[in-house]
Design a protein around this motif. Structure first.
Motif, PDB file in Angstrom:
ATOM      1  N   ASP A 192      -5.132   6.057   9.961  1.00  0.00           N
ATOM      2  CA  ASP A 192      -5.458   5.544   8.621  1.00  0.00           C
ATOM      3  C   ASP A 192      -5.758   6.664   7.639  1.00  0.00           C
ATOM      4  O   ASP A 192      -5.482   6.544   6.450  1.00  0.00           O
ATOM      5  CB  ASP A 192      -6.669   4.600   8.681  1.00  0.00           C
ATOM      6  CG  ASP A 192      -6.317   3.252   9.278  1.00  0.00           C
ATOM      7  OD1 ASP A 192      -5.139   2.853   9.176  1.00  0.00           O
ATOM      8  OD2 ASP A 192      -7.211   2.603   9.840  1.00  0.00           O
ATOM      9  N   VAL A 198      -2.108   8.249   6.197  1.00  0.00           N
ATOM     10  CA  VAL A 198      -0.998   7.470   5.635  1.00  0.00           C
ATOM     11  C   VAL A 198      -0.697   7.911   4.204  1.00  0.00           C
ATOM     12  O   VAL A 198       0.454   8.153   3.839  1.00  0.00           O
ATOM     13  CB  VAL A 198      -1.292   5.956   5.715  1.00  0.00           C
ATOM     14  CG1 VAL A 198      -0.238   5.162   4.973  1.00  0.00           C
ATOM     15  CG2 VAL A 198      -1.358   5.513   7.169  1.00  0.00           C
ATOM     16  N   ASP A 199      -1.743   8.045   3.377  1.00  0.00           N
ATOM     17  CA  ASP A 199      -1.518   8.463   1.987  1.00  0.00           C
ATOM     18  C   ASP A 199      -0.956   9.875   1.914  1.00  0.00           C
ATOM     19  O   ASP A 199      -0.056  10.152   1.112  1.00  0.00           O
ATOM     20  CB  ASP A 199      -2.823   8.384   1.182  1.00  0.00           C
ATOM     21  CG  ASP A 199      -3.302   6.944   1.007  1.00  0.00           C
ATOM     22  OD1 ASP A 199      -2.459   6.028   1.038  1.00  0.00           O
ATOM     23  OD2 ASP A 199      -4.524   6.746   0.850  1.00  0.00           O
ATOM     24  N   PHE A 214       2.827   9.751   2.597  1.00  0.00           N
ATOM     25  CA  PHE A 214       3.674   9.306   1.496  1.00  0.00           C
ATOM     26  C   PHE A 214       3.775  10.365   0.404  1.00  0.00           C
ATOM     27  O   PHE A 214       4.832  10.566  -0.189  1.00  0.00           O
ATOM     28  CB  PHE A 214       3.180   7.977   0.917  1.00  0.00           C
ATOM     29  CG  PHE A 214       3.565   6.787   1.767  1.00  0.00           C
ATOM     30  CD1 PHE A 214       4.894   6.468   1.950  1.00  0.00           C
ATOM     31  CD2 PHE A 214       2.607   6.015   2.384  1.00  0.00           C
ATOM     32  CE1 PHE A 214       5.270   5.384   2.727  1.00  0.00           C
ATOM     33  CE2 PHE A 214       2.960   4.935   3.158  1.00  0.00           C
ATOM     34  CZ  PHE A 214       4.293   4.616   3.339  1.00  0.00           C
ATOM     35  N   ALA A 249       3.561   0.933   5.167  1.00  0.00           N
ATOM     36  CA  ALA A 249       2.353   1.642   5.593  1.00  0.00           C
ATOM     37  C   ALA A 249       2.077   1.448   7.084  1.00  0.00           C
ATOM     38  O   ALA A 249       1.639   2.376   7.765  1.00  0.00           O
ATOM     39  CB  ALA A 249       1.159   1.189   4.764  1.00  0.00           C
ATOM     40  N   GLN A 250       2.344   0.251   7.611  1.00  0.00           N
ATOM     41  CA  GLN A 250       2.090  -0.004   9.034  1.00  0.00           C
ATOM     42  C   GLN A 250       3.040   0.811   9.910  1.00  0.00           C
ATOM     43  O   GLN A 250       2.626   1.357  10.927  1.00  0.00           O
ATOM     44  CB  GLN A 250       2.222  -1.493   9.352  1.00  0.00           C
ATOM     45  CG  GLN A 250       1.831  -1.844  10.776  1.00  0.00           C
ATOM     46  CD  GLN A 250       0.386  -1.481  11.109  1.00  0.00           C
ATOM     47  OE1 GLN A 250      -0.514  -1.673  10.302  1.00  0.00           O
ATOM     48  NE2 GLN A 250       0.172  -0.947  12.300  1.00  0.00           N
ATOM     49  N   VAL A 281       4.385   3.672   9.099  1.00  0.00           N
ATOM     50  CA  VAL A 281       3.917   5.056   8.982  1.00  0.00           C
ATOM     51  C   VAL A 281       2.688   5.261   9.857  1.00  0.00           C
ATOM     52  O   VAL A 281       2.551   6.280  10.531  1.00  0.00           O
ATOM     53  CB  VAL A 281       3.627   5.403   7.510  1.00  0.00           C
ATOM     54  CG1 VAL A 281       2.891   6.727   7.396  1.00  0.00           C
ATOM     55  CG2 VAL A 281       4.908   5.447   6.720  1.00  0.00           C
ATOM     56  N   LYS A 282       1.804   4.278   9.854  1.00  0.00           N
ATOM     57  CA  LYS A 282       0.588   4.383  10.669  1.00  0.00           C
ATOM     58  C   LYS A 282       0.945   4.512  12.151  1.00  0.00           C
ATOM     59  O   LYS A 282       0.359   5.331  12.868  1.00  0.00           O
ATOM     60  CB  LYS A 282      -0.284   3.155  10.424  1.00  0.00           C
ATOM     61  CG  LYS A 282      -1.608   3.191  11.122  1.00  0.00           C
ATOM     62  CD  LYS A 282      -2.420   1.967  10.755  1.00  0.00           C
ATOM     63  CE  LYS A 282      -3.708   1.930  11.514  1.00  0.00           C
ATOM     64  NZ  LYS A 282      -4.509   0.759  11.180  1.00  0.00           N
TER      65      LYS A 282
END
Length: 186
Positions: A123, A126-127, A130, A148-149, A151-152
């Motif tokens: 968590d 993730v940012d 991106f 996002a999921q 990528v997580k």
């Protein structure tokens, strides 16, 4: 005295000719290298644009080919589908590289999450992922339908790769009869 000064000036001028010639050669070399760099940059930009156009065309053609039933697909359709699959593999390789770079550049954050499960630790990244993807490969960022999921999950796998060897070594140290044979990497 005037004749001596003019002979001295001619002698000094003749003595400076090799230095001036060397400087001219250095300047010419620098200009040649700059021109080479500019030509290389323009050529790379042209190749990148051409590659982007080809990839977009293959992607569009692949979607049309996949919409057909397997019996109706031509050889060209099959080739386009295979090319699209291979381009997707290249994209996955880029994603893995970007994830590894994000994790390695934030090693202090990774170290602070060693006690957490990898999905919970992901968590935090993730940012950052991106932002890195948009900065390093905006074409890939625009082309990939990744959420996002997803990528997580990828980052959690990356964190597992980074931290798992240490956790495995620690677990082996606790096993009776094995722990005394496992050496610390330090």
């Amino acid at each position: 005295m005037t004749k001596k000064k003019s002979l001295l000036a001619v002698g000094a001028t003749l003595a400076m000719l090799p230095v001036a010639a060397m400087a001219a050669g250095t300047i010419e070399t620098a200009l040649g290298q700059a021109q080479g760099a500019i030509v290389s940059t323009v050529a790379a930009a042209i190749v990148a644009v051409a590659f982007g156009l080809v990839v977009a065309r293959i992607d569009a053609r692949s979607k049309q080919a996949l919409a057909k039933t397997p019996q109706d697909r031509t050889l060209v359709d099959k080739l386009v589908i295979e090319a699209d699959r291979r381009l997707d593999e290249i994209d996955r390789g880029h994603l893995e590289k970007i994830i590894a770079n994000v994790l390695m550049s934030n090693m202090d954050k990774v170290a602070s999450t060693i006690g957490l499960p990898p999905k919970q630790a992901a968590d935090l990244f993730v940012d950052d992922f991106f932002v890195a993807l948009d900065a390093r490969n905006p074409g890939l960022a625009a082309r990939l339908p990744i959420g996002a999921q997803d990528v997580k999950d990828l980052i959690a796998a990356g964190i597992g790769r980074v931290t798992a060897p240490d956790l495995l070594a620690e677990a082996l140290r606790k096993v009776p009869g094995v722990g005394q044979h496992v050496r610390s990497p330090v």
